[in-house]
Design a protein around this motif. Sequence first.
Motif, short mmCIF file in Angstrom:
data_model
loop_
_atom_site.label_atom_id
_atom_site.label_comp_id
_atom_site.label_asym_id
_atom_site.label_seq_id
_atom_site.Cartn_x
_atom_site.Cartn_y
_atom_site.Cartn_z
N PHE A 245 38.02 23.81 50.54
CA PHE A 245 39.14 24.50 50.53
C PHE A 245 39.94 24.90 51.08
O PHE A 245 39.23 26.42 51.35
CB PHE A 245 39.35 24.75 48.44
CG PHE A 245 39.06 23.61 47.60
CD1 PHE A 245 40.17 22.19 47.71
CD2 PHE A 245 37.41 23.36 46.89
CE1 PHE A 245 39.48 20.99 46.36
CE2 PHE A 245 37.44 22.49 46.80
CZ PHE A 245 38.35 21.58 45.85
N ASP A 246 41.23 24.59 51.54
CA ASP A 246 41.78 25.32 52.76
C ASP A 246 41.43 26.95 51.88
O ASP A 246 42.18 26.58 51.07
CB ASP A 246 43.51 24.63 53.03
CG ASP A 246 43.34 25.71 54.51
OD1 ASP A 246 44.70 26.51 54.22
OD2 ASP A 246 43.19 25.73 55.68
N LYS A 247 42.51 27.89 52.86
CA LYS A 247 42.48 28.50 51.90
C LYS A 247 44.04 29.58 50.93
O LYS A 247 44.33 29.70 50.34
CB LYS A 247 42.74 30.09 53.57
CG LYS A 247 44.02 29.91 54.53
CD LYS A 247 43.90 31.06 55.35
CE LYS A 247 44.92 30.47 56.49
NZ LYS A 247 45.17 31.20 57.58
N ASN A 248 44.69 28.23 51.18
CA ASN A 248 46.13 28.04 50.70
C ASN A 248 45.86 27.55 49.40
O ASN A 248 47.12 26.81 48.86
CB ASN A 248 47.51 27.18 51.63
CG ASN A 248 47.48 28.69 52.87
OD1 ASN A 248 47.15 29.66 52.50
ND2 ASN A 248 48.02 28.07 53.44
N MET A 249 44.45 26.73 49.46
CA MET A 249 44.04 25.89 47.74
C MET A 249 43.62 25.97 47.07
O MET A 249 42.26 25.49 46.62
CB MET A 249 43.98 24.27 48.83
CG MET A 249 44.71 23.74 49.87
SD MET A 249 43.18 22.58 50.33
CE MET A 249 43.41 21.55 49.23
N ARG A 250 43.42 27.90 46.64
CA ARG A 250 43.07 28.16 46.21
C ARG A 250 42.80 27.45 44.48
O ARG A 250 41.72 28.05 43.77
CB ARG A 250 43.01 29.83 45.80
CG ARG A 250 41.99 30.77 44.76
CD ARG A 250 42.10 32.39 44.52
NE ARG A 250 41.16 32.82 43.60
CZ ARG A 250 40.23 33.09 44.14
NH1 ARG A 250 40.13 33.92 45.30
NH2 ARG A 250 39.96 34.16 43.40
N LYS A 251 43.95 26.85 44.24
CA LYS A 251 44.54 26.86 42.92
C LYS A 251 43.35 25.30 42.59
O LYS A 251 42.63 25.50 41.46
CB LYS A 251 46.29 26.38 42.69
CG LYS A 251 46.41 25.88 41.13
CD LYS A 251 47.27 26.44 41.04
CE LYS A 251 48.40 26.03 39.69
NZ LYS A 251 46.86 26.50 38.71
N LYS A 252 43.45 24.69 43.79
CA LYS A 252 42.36 23.62 43.44
C LYS A 252 40.79 23.44 43.43
O LYS A 252 40.50 23.14 42.76
CB LYS A 252 43.49 22.29 45.16
CG LYS A 252 44.41 22.29 44.53
CD LYS A 252 44.27 21.01 45.69
CE LYS A 252 45.56 19.91 45.23
NZ LYS A 252 45.81 18.86 46.40
N ALA A 253 40.65 24.72 44.20
CA ALA A 253 39.10 25.35 43.96
C ALA A 253 39.04 25.50 42.52
O ALA A 253 38.32 24.66 41.59
CB ALA A 253 39.19 26.04 45.59
N GLU A 254 40.31 26.42 41.89
CA GLU A 254 40.16 26.63 40.29
C GLU A 254 40.07 25.30 39.98
O GLU A 254 38.44 25.63 38.72
CB GLU A 254 40.77 27.87 40.24
CG GLU A 254 40.72 29.18 40.75
CD GLU A 254 41.86 29.96 40.70
OE1 GLU A 254 42.94 29.38 40.13
OE2 GLU A 254 42.42 31.06 41.37
N GLU A 255 40.45 24.74 40.36
CA GLU A 255 40.44 23.72 38.91
C GLU A 255 39.26 22.54 38.77
O GLU A 255 38.44 21.69 38.28
CB GLU A 255 41.07 22.39 39.67
CG GLU A 255 43.00 23.25 38.94
CD GLU A 255 44.57 21.76 39.63
OE1 GLU A 255 44.02 21.20 40.26
OE2 GLU A 255 46.00 22.88 39.23
N LEU A 256 38.71 22.79 40.20
CA LEU A 256 37.28 21.90 40.55
C LEU A 256 36.39 22.22 40.09
O LEU A 256 35.56 22.70 38.84
CB LEU A 256 37.17 21.10 41.78
CG LEU A 256 36.02 20.45 42.29
CD1 LEU A 256 35.97 19.42 41.10
CD2 LEU A 256 35.49 20.73 43.75
N CYS A 257 36.32 23.86 39.42
CA CYS A 257 35.86 25.19 39.50
C CYS A 257 34.86 24.72 37.76
O CYS A 257 34.20 24.74 37.18
CB CYS A 257 35.71 26.46 39.66
SG CYS A 257 35.35 27.02 40.98
#
Length: 698
Positions: A245-257
């Motif tokens: 995930f791009d550095k600006n997409m932390r929230k999406k990374a958290e959602e996938l986690c």
Amino acid sequence: MILIIAEKPSLARNIVAGIGEMKKTGNYYEGNGYIVTWAFGHLFSLCDIEDYTGPTSTGRWSMENLPCFPENFKFRLRKNADGAEDSGVKNQFELIKALCNRDDVSAIVNAGDADREGEIIIRLCVSHALKNEKKLLRLWLPDQTPETVKAALSDLKEEKEYDNLANEGYARTYMDWLYGVNLTRYATLKTGVLLRVGRVIVPIVKAIYDRDMAIRNFVPDTYFAPYSKEITSGEEIELTSKQKFDKNMRKKAEELCEKYNSAGAIVRNVKSKKDSLSAGKLYSLSKLQNVLGKKYKMSMDDSLKIVQTLYERGYLTYPRTNSEYLATAEKDKISKIISNIKNMGYPVVMKDKKTIFDDSKIESHSALTPTYKIPKKTDLSEEEFKVYQTVFCRFVAVFCSEECLAQKTEITIQVGEYEEFVLKGTVILTKGWTKYDEYKGKDKVLPQLSIGDNVNINFVPKEKETSPPKHYTIETLNHYLKNPFRQDKVAVAELGEEDDAEEYKAMFEGLELGTEATRTGIIDNAIKSKYIQLKKDVYTILPDGEYLIESLTYMGISMDKYKTSILGQALKKVFKGAISVNDSVNMAKEEIAEVFNVTDMPPETDTDNGFYGQIIGKCPVCSKEVVKGRYGYGCSGYKEGCNFRINGVICKRVISVKNAKMLLEKGATSEIQGFVSKAGKPFNARLILEENKTVFKF
């Protein structure tokens, strides 16, 4: 009498040891029906340009006699570095000449090193010395032990059987002369700096330059990847997702986690089996240099010198080999070596396997091996022992009678329906050959898990950073030079079961840059010329190397891997008899002629930046002459404090002599095409003088 001419004194002594009972008289031995003498390596070198064209009007390098394309290449006795006659060379050749023409000499044996260079070193001596026709033979030595010398003397070949090898040697010599002499002079006259331009040295330096520029210009970027590191059954299990995930997409990374953690993880498959691990292959020169560079930080030049010394002392086979395989005809010889090593207490046994004996993967020489003559540790220096032991231990590992058994495990973990993770581990159960040679695998301890077991996970977004390319090492540069067209990846594995067909196909077709015989010397020349440096086992570009590559680029001299490889392929075709020496030389002439064929271009597209010292016009500040310098055009009154200059390159665009003259005469150029902005965007613009400084005018 049979006259044997060795390439150097050390080889002559080893041949004499094989013959036995010979008397030394000056610089030759005689006895038992043989005369043995030697060259000092190259006694002859190609003539210089002035030997074909006569001196220039100034007596210095000049465009008057460039390019020089001799119809027939001429050789002369090698001179000293200062150009004076070398009395040692002259006296030794006179001796060779006298011996060749002795009435009692019925045959002359070429005992040059067993490669294309050694082939022509002795041929040149004989062709310049011999007055009447005599029988010409070849002594081919895979090693320099007395036993091998005796066997080879009883099996002398006709010299003509090696004509194609000689033709390849002559073709390489002529081509390298054409490139080196013509382009070195041309580039030096253009820049005012001695630039050593060669068919192979330039693409090698350019490879290091390109890699270092990629590192220097690399802009790191951060990204997030789902990551878990939890303990299951007493062992830590590390799982890194392939999702990024791009550095600006932390929230999406958290959602996938969160989805991963909610879904849970389960073992879907477990594969576990005992397997026999194969030892690495025997060493070619470059593969040995890779290991020595990585393990001992030993330079290629140092390692080659040591291997050559061990070869000359009869402890190792011929060093400049590109193969990791043995010839099937060598099985009896290898059996004797194995018996000798077995008597020393090593568990070795003869193995007749395709991964060891394979004629299809040998061009001229088999892999490096010890000979039956095994030195004591006290016979060798510390560095010599390191090199010998590396070759010896690999030989023992390859022929080891004790198997290396390992437990190989592969666990597949499924996280919901989202992603599958595969963990691999290897545990050595029985050491076998690894007692003598290092195992290159990376062991990972895995927990005891069964299908259906749950795995503890706690995925979180882990911030990672993209990595720049890595500097070339001895290993990775060798890997690249062997096949510069293969996709850049981790150096080829050492394991014996590796499929190396692509690598050998590339070598035998001539795709490599340089050869096992020449590569070390060329890289060492680049280091001595201060184009590159080697620290520990890492190569980096130096300022002079940057200047070399950038200057050649601005001059339009493209000596990239593609052109060098085409010429390398031509040399292989000469060796195979598919084309003549002249065919390959003409290819080089055509390439070089293109450099000198400068087309008159309009100022908008012209890139001809003239020659060092060329007068461009009058300085607008002090009226003195503006001349072409190393980095551009500058006022000759700089010693009096005038700092006026026009940069030779602006925004990656060469400023030609035409445009520099227009700038001085009219204060402006026409619209120049091909500038490149810092953002990488091309643009066109005029240059004007504003307060005696060069600025863009759009």
